[in-house]
Design an enzyme around this catalytic site. Sequence first.
Site, mmCIF file in Angstrom:
data_model
loop_
_atom_site.group_PDB
_atom_site.id
_atom_site.type_symbol
_atom_site.label_atom_id
_atom_site.label_comp_id
_atom_site.label_asym_id
_atom_site.label_seq_id
_atom_site.Cartn_x
_atom_site.Cartn_y
_atom_site.Cartn_z
ATOM 1 C CD GLU A 23 -2.656 1.235 2.574
ATOM 2 O OE1 GLU A 23 -3.601 2.039 2.637
ATOM 3 O OE2 GLU A 23 -2.369 0.438 3.498
ATOM 4 C CD GLU B 176 -7.521 1.952 6.462
ATOM 5 O OE1 GLU B 176 -6.832 1.149 7.107
ATOM 6 O OE2 GLU B 176 -7.124 2.509 5.421
#
Length: 273
Positions: A142, A239
């Site tokens: 990520e 998120e």
Amino acid sequence: MRIAANISMLFTELALPQRFAAAREAGFDGVEIQFPYEHEAEALAAAARAAGMPVVLINVPAGDLAAGDVGLGALPGRRAEFRAAVARCIPYARALGVRRVNVLAGRPGPAADPAACHAALVGNLRHAAECLAPSGIRVMVEPVNPHDVPGFFLDRLAPAVRAVREAGHPGLGVQFDLYHMARTEPDLGAAIAEAGGLIGHVQFADTPGRHEPFTGGIDFAGALAALARAGYADWLAAEYRPAGRTQDGLGWLPRLRAAIQGAGSGNSRSSAM
């Protein structure tokens, strides 16, 4: 596309095992957990089964969080620790039935050699993929924006794409967080097209505050359409930092589902491994 709740950031008014049922009652299709390792894997798996909630992703342990670690993947001097973290992740991933795990590159420090960090990351990603592929689990890496995490090694999309391509394992992909990418890439739609088929998991929050979608500057309809064009048809994980109680701020859910339908995502490919 289906919508998951990141229960490390949402429903924090409740104990972690209780958040599975709360996510189901709120209308989510599944959950993800950043770091489940303070709980027994089987206890979490039982809570997920009882709530009927699939767990779609967890992170590989990221080092000593209390000491400021934010990942181990690109730290050349800590390869043994990274391998131990992968080994610790595997039984949790299997018990929880996840099909994605995320590797965080970490913060090497200003004196680190970027080439050595990149080489460490490529090797570590390949190792993680080789370990997890027999269980049918794909490994993500990520990019994280440097405003939130100064010094993070993958501070934009391009080096993450490069690392995945150089690692050369079919069980690797990019975890594409719309929030982080909106803060680092000049054009979010173009960034989605650049990552293309390497996108293996998507997370979201709005900018600039990392709060609920449709409260800031991201064009979610446009981003979803770009994901559909790229062929992504898998999980979208919420998120974000709730502006208040999680349950009080979920008016965005039906709006996002409508945007998914409008994006024509049903005709896209699945990113399943």
